[in-house]
Design an enzyme around this catalytic site. Structure first.
Site, PDB file in Angstrom:
ATOM      1  N   SER A  50      23.205 -35.065 -34.188  1.00 22.82           N
ATOM      2  CA  SER A  50      24.663 -35.219 -34.335  1.00 22.82           C
ATOM      3  C   SER A  50      25.187 -36.596 -33.899  1.00 22.82           C
ATOM      4  O   SER A  50      26.049 -37.158 -34.584  1.00 22.82           O
ATOM      5  CB  SER A  50      25.387 -34.112 -33.568  1.00 22.82           C
ATOM      6  OG  SER A  50      25.137 -32.884 -34.180  1.00 22.82           O
ATOM      7  N   LYS A  99      27.924 -21.749 -26.427  1.00 18.82           N
ATOM      8  CA  LYS A  99      28.782 -21.376 -27.569  1.00 18.82           C
ATOM      9  C   LYS A  99      29.732 -20.204 -27.287  1.00 18.82           C
ATOM     10  O   LYS A  99      30.849 -20.189 -27.782  1.00 18.82           O
ATOM     11  CB  LYS A  99      27.919 -21.053 -28.790  1.00 18.82           C
ATOM     12  CG  LYS A  99      27.412 -22.291 -29.506  1.00 18.82           C
ATOM     13  CD  LYS A  99      26.692 -21.905 -30.785  1.00 18.82           C
ATOM     14  CE  LYS A  99      26.520 -23.117 -31.679  1.00 18.82           C
ATOM     15  NZ  LYS A  99      25.951 -22.772 -32.980  1.00 18.82           N
ATOM     16  N   ASN A 120      31.639 -23.873 -31.855  1.00 20.87           N
ATOM     17  CA  ASN A 120      30.752 -25.048 -31.877  1.00 20.87           C
ATOM     18  C   ASN A 120      31.536 -26.356 -31.884  1.00 20.87           C
ATOM     19  O   ASN A 120      30.962 -27.433 -31.771  1.00 20.87           O
ATOM     20  CB  ASN A 120      29.756 -24.981 -33.045  1.00 20.87           C
ATOM     21  CG  ASN A 120      30.376 -25.438 -34.356  1.00 20.87           C
ATOM     22  OD1 ASN A 120      31.592 -25.351 -34.541  1.00 20.87           O
ATOM     23  ND2 ASN A 120      29.557 -25.909 -35.274  1.00 20.87           N
ATOM     24  N   GLY A 159      18.988 -12.289 -40.132  1.00 17.10           N
ATOM     25  CA  GLY A 159      19.346 -12.876 -38.833  1.00 17.10           C
ATOM     26  C   GLY A 159      20.812 -12.662 -38.513  1.00 17.10           C
ATOM     27  O   GLY A 159      21.667 -12.631 -39.417  1.00 17.10           O
ATOM     28  N   GLY A 162      23.086 -17.224 -33.770  1.00 11.55           N
ATOM     29  CA  GLY A 162      24.016 -18.356 -33.827  1.00 11.55           C
ATOM     30  C   GLY A 162      24.260 -18.865 -35.235  1.00 11.55           C
ATOM     31  O   GLY A 162      25.346 -19.374 -35.525  1.00 11.55           O
ATOM     32  N   TYR A 262      15.697 -26.923 -41.109  1.00 16.50           N
ATOM     33  CA  TYR A 262      15.587 -28.220 -41.806  1.00 16.50           C
ATOM     34  C   TYR A 262      14.428 -29.078 -41.288  1.00 16.50           C
ATOM     35  O   TYR A 262      14.212 -30.190 -41.759  1.00 16.50           O
ATOM     36  CB  TYR A 262      16.906 -29.003 -41.775  1.00 16.50           C
ATOM     37  CG  TYR A 262      17.539 -29.121 -40.423  1.00 16.50           C
ATOM     38  CD1 TYR A 262      17.169 -30.103 -39.522  1.00 16.50           C
ATOM     39  CD2 TYR A 262      18.542 -28.228 -40.049  1.00 16.50           C
ATOM     40  CE1 TYR A 262      17.772 -30.200 -38.287  1.00 16.50           C
ATOM     41  CE2 TYR A 262      19.142 -28.310 -38.811  1.00 16.50           C
ATOM     42  CZ  TYR A 262      18.758 -29.305 -37.932  1.00 16.50           C
ATOM     43  OH  TYR A 262      19.341 -29.402 -36.698  1.00 16.50           O
TER      44      TYR A 262
HETATM   45  P1  NAD Z   1      19.253 -17.157 -32.651  1.00 17.25           P
HETATM   46  O1  NAD Z   1      18.141 -17.046 -31.683  1.00 17.25           O
HETATM   47  O2  NAD Z   1      20.649 -17.120 -32.178  1.00 17.25           O
HETATM   48  O3  NAD Z   1      19.084 -15.976 -33.748  1.00 17.25           O
HETATM   49  C1  NAD Z   1      17.854 -15.732 -34.395  1.00 17.25           C
HETATM   50  C2  NAD Z   1      17.981 -14.527 -35.320  1.00 17.25           C
HETATM   51  O4  NAD Z   1      16.748 -14.363 -36.005  1.00 17.25           O
HETATM   52  C3  NAD Z   1      18.232 -13.213 -34.592  1.00 17.25           C
HETATM   53  O5  NAD Z   1      19.015 -12.379 -35.398  1.00 17.25           O
HETATM   54  C4  NAD Z   1      16.838 -12.627 -34.399  1.00 17.25           C
HETATM   55  O6  NAD Z   1      16.859 -11.219 -34.359  1.00 17.25           O
HETATM   56  C5  NAD Z   1      16.132 -13.116 -35.653  1.00 17.25           C
HETATM   57  N1  NAD Z   1      14.709 -13.387 -35.423  1.00 17.25           N
HETATM   58  C6  NAD Z   1      14.186 -14.171 -34.457  1.00 17.25           C
HETATM   59  N2  NAD Z   1      12.842 -14.210 -34.565  1.00 17.25           N
HETATM   60  C7  NAD Z   1      12.525 -13.429 -35.621  1.00 17.25           C
HETATM   61  C8  NAD Z   1      11.296 -13.060 -36.222  1.00 17.25           C
HETATM   62  N3  NAD Z   1      10.109 -13.516 -35.770  1.00 17.25           N
HETATM   63  N4  NAD Z   1      11.327 -12.248 -37.293  1.00 17.25           N
HETATM   64  C9  NAD Z   1      12.507 -11.791 -37.772  1.00 17.25           C
HETATM   65  N5  NAD Z   1      13.700 -12.102 -37.243  1.00 17.25           N
HETATM   66  C10 NAD Z   1      13.711 -12.912 -36.180  1.00 17.25           C
HETATM   67  O7  NAD Z   1      18.971 -18.496 -33.474  1.00 17.25           O
HETATM   68  P2  NAD Z   1      20.040 -19.307 -34.348  1.00 17.25           P
HETATM   69  O8  NAD Z   1      20.800 -20.227 -33.483  1.00 17.25           O
HETATM   70  O9  NAD Z   1      20.773 -18.347 -35.207  1.00 17.25           O
HETATM   71  O10 NAD Z   1      19.089 -20.224 -35.242  1.00 17.25           O
HETATM   72  C11 NAD Z   1      18.308 -19.666 -36.271  1.00 17.25           C
HETATM   73  C12 NAD Z   1      17.765 -20.807 -37.141  1.00 17.25           C
HETATM   74  O11 NAD Z   1      18.829 -21.459 -37.821  1.00 17.25           O
HETATM   75  C13 NAD Z   1      17.039 -21.894 -36.350  1.00 17.25           C
HETATM   76  O12 NAD Z   1      15.943 -22.334 -37.109  1.00 17.25           O
HETATM   77  C14 NAD Z   1      18.058 -23.001 -36.235  1.00 17.25           C
HETATM   78  O13 NAD Z   1      17.460 -24.276 -36.145  1.00 17.25           O
HETATM   79  C15 NAD Z   1      18.757 -22.857 -37.573  1.00 17.25           C
HETATM   80  N6  NAD Z   1      20.128 -23.378 -37.569  1.00 17.25           N
HETATM   81  C16 NAD Z   1      20.439 -24.247 -38.543  1.00 17.25           C
HETATM   82  C17 NAD Z   1      21.716 -24.734 -38.623  1.00 17.25           C
HETATM   83  C18 NAD Z   1      22.061 -25.686 -39.724  1.00 17.25           C
HETATM   84  O14 NAD Z   1      23.144 -26.289 -39.678  1.00 17.25           O
HETATM   85  N7  NAD Z   1      21.215 -25.842 -40.707  1.00 17.25           N
HETATM   86  C19 NAD Z   1      22.693 -24.341 -37.691  1.00 17.25           C
HETATM   87  C20 NAD Z   1      22.333 -23.423 -36.694  1.00 17.25           C
HETATM   88  C21 NAD Z   1      21.033 -22.948 -36.647  1.00 17.25           C
END
Ligand code: NAD
Length: 314
Positions: A50, A99, A120, A159, A162, A262
Site C-alpha cells: 500500500s 479491523k 479498513n 470463505g 476478512g 495475488y
Molecule cells: P481470514 O483468515 O480472515 O479468512 C479465511 C477464510 O477462509 C475463512 O472463512 C476460513 O474458514 C477459510 N479457510 C481458511 N483456510 C481454509 C482451508 N484450508 N480450506 C478451506 N477454507 C479455509 O483471511 P482473509 O483476510 O479473508 O484473507 C483470505 C485471502 O484473501 C488471503 O489470501 C488474503 O491475502 C486475500 N485477500 C486479498 C485481498 C485483495 O485485495 N486481493 C484483500 C484481503 C484479503
C-alpha cells in the site's frame, strides 16, 4: 552487530516506503510543512504494497500527501487512533489485527463498515473519524473494469473472513440475486452464518450457506453460479499447490473464476479453471488496487491513476 542493525533498519525503511519519501524530498521537493499524512496501522505490516501504491499515486497527481506504514498492534491501537486526531492526519488504512478492534474508537461507521462490522479505511473530517470498508468495493470495481457486474447474478463465495465477508455483502448490496457462501466448519463458521443473516435481512439478495465438506452441493453450486470467488487464501504460501476445486469438469466455460490471492499471480485454482477452458479467470491484484483506489478517493476526492499504479506494482 551495529552494521547488521543498520542494514536491518534500512531494510525496514525501504519496506515502509522510505525511498518513495526520499524520492519526493530530493527530486520533487514534495514534503513540506503542509504535507498531509495518511497511515496504515496493522501488525505486522512492513510487507504491505500500500505505501508504494499510494505514494506513487500522490506523486503522479502532484498531491501533497504522504502514506506511511506503522506497526500498530491491538494493544497500541487506541494511541494510534489518538494520533490520527492529534496529528490531524487525513486518515489511515487499518489491517489485521485491528479491523474490528478499531470500531469503538471511531465516531461513525458508513454502511459498508456497519454491515461488515470491520473497518479498513478511516477518514478524518475535522476531527470526526468515520470507518469504511473498501475491500468489497475493490472486488466489484475490479470486476467492472474487466467487463463484469454482479447485478442479477448468482455468486458463490468460498470463505467468510476478512475478504469473503465484504465480497459477499458488497455483492448483495450491488444487486446480486443470490449469494451462496461455502465455508469449512471452523472458527469462521459463525461469521459465515452472520453474513447470510445480514444479506437476507438488509439487502434484496438471497443468501445461503453450506459446509465445504458437502462436495455434491459444492459441485451443484458451481454449476448454477455466474461468479465463483475463492476468498480463503488456499493457493498461497504453504497451500500454494492446493485448490478447493480440483475437477475441471465442475467449471463452466462462460463463468468468472476469481481468486483473492495475488501472490502467486496464478494459483492452482486459476490453473485448473484455465485448463477447464474458463474464459474469465482473475487473481486478487486488481481487487487490491481497487480497494486502495476507493480509499484514495475518500481521502483526496480524486481518482487514483490506476494504470500508472499497476505499472509500479507489477
Ligand atoms: P481470514 O483468515 O480472515 O479468512 C479465511 C477464510 O477462509 C475463512 O472463512 C476460513 O474458514 C477459510 N479457510 C481458511 N483456510 C481454509 C482451508 N484450508 N480450506 C478451506 N477454507 C479455509 O483471511 P482473509 O483476510 O479473508 O484473507 C483470505 C485471502 O484473501 C488471503 O489470501 C488474503 O491475502 C486475500 N485477500 C486479498 C485481498 C485483495 O485485495 N486481493 C484483500 C484481503 C484479503
Amino acid at each position: 552487530m551495529r552494521n547488521l542493525n543498520i542494514i536491518n533498519q534500512l531494510d525496514d525503511y525501504r519496506l515502509a516506503g522510505f525511498f518513495v519519501l526520499e524520492r519526493n524530498l530530493f527530486m520533487n521537493n514534495f514534503i513540506d510543512g503542509h504535507t498531509i499524512l495518511i497511515g496504515l496501522m496493522a501488525y505486522p505490516i512492513r510487507h504491505s504494497m500500500s505505501p508504494t501504491m499510494h505514494n506513487a499515486a500522490f506523486q503522479k497527481l502532484n498531491l501533497n500527501f504522504v502514506y506511511l506504514a506503522f506497526d500498530v498492534d491491538a494493544e497500541h491501537l487506541s494511541d494510534g487512533v489518538k494520533a490520527i486526531r492529534t496529528l490531524e492526519m487525513r486518515g489511515s488504512n487499518v489491517s489485521m489485527p485491528n479491523k474490528q478492534k478499531i470500531i469503538p474508537y471511531l465516531d461513525k461507521l458508513d454502511i459498508t463498515s456497519e454491515l461488515n462490522q470491520a473497518v479498513n479505511t478511516v477518514v478524518n473530517d475535522n476531527g470526526v473519524l468515520t470507518g469504511y470498508t473498501t475491500d468489497g468495493i475493490g472486488f466489484i470495481n475490479d470486476l467492472k473494469s474487466k467487463g463484469h457486474t454482479v447485478s442479477d447474478k448468482t455468486i458463490l463465495v468460498a470463505g467468510a473472513g476478512g475478504a469473503g465477508t465484504p465480497i459477499a455483502i458488497q455483492s448483495a448490496l450491488d444487486g446480486a440475486s443470490k449469494v451462496i457462501i461455502v465455508n469449512q466448519h471452523d472458527q469462521h463458521w459463525d461469521n459465515a452464518k452472520r453474513n447470510v443473516e445480514i444479506i437476507n435481512q438488509k439487502t434484496n439478495s438471497h443468501a445461503e450457506l453450506f459446509d465445504l465438506s458437502d462436495t455434491e452441493k459444492f459441485k451443484r453450486s458451481l454449476q448454477v453460479c455466474d461468479i465463483y470467488c475463492d476468498a480463503t487464501g488456499v493457493g498461497m504460501g504453504k497451500l500454494s499447490d492446493v485448490s478447493l476445486v480440483n475437477n475441471p469438469a465442475w467449471f463452466k466455460k462462460d463463468m468468472v473464476v476469481f481468486d483473492t490471492v495475488y501472490a502467486p499471480r496464478e494459483t492452482k485454482l486459476m490453473k485448473i479453471a484455465k485448463q477447464a477452458g474458463v474464459k474469465h479467470v482473475y487473481n486478487g491484484l486488481g481487487m487490491m488496487i481497487e480497494q486502495g483506489a476507493a480509499a484514495f478517493k475518500l481521502w483526496t476526492g480524486q481518482d487514483m491513476p490506476i494504470d500508472f499504479v499497476k505499472q509500479q506494482l507489477l
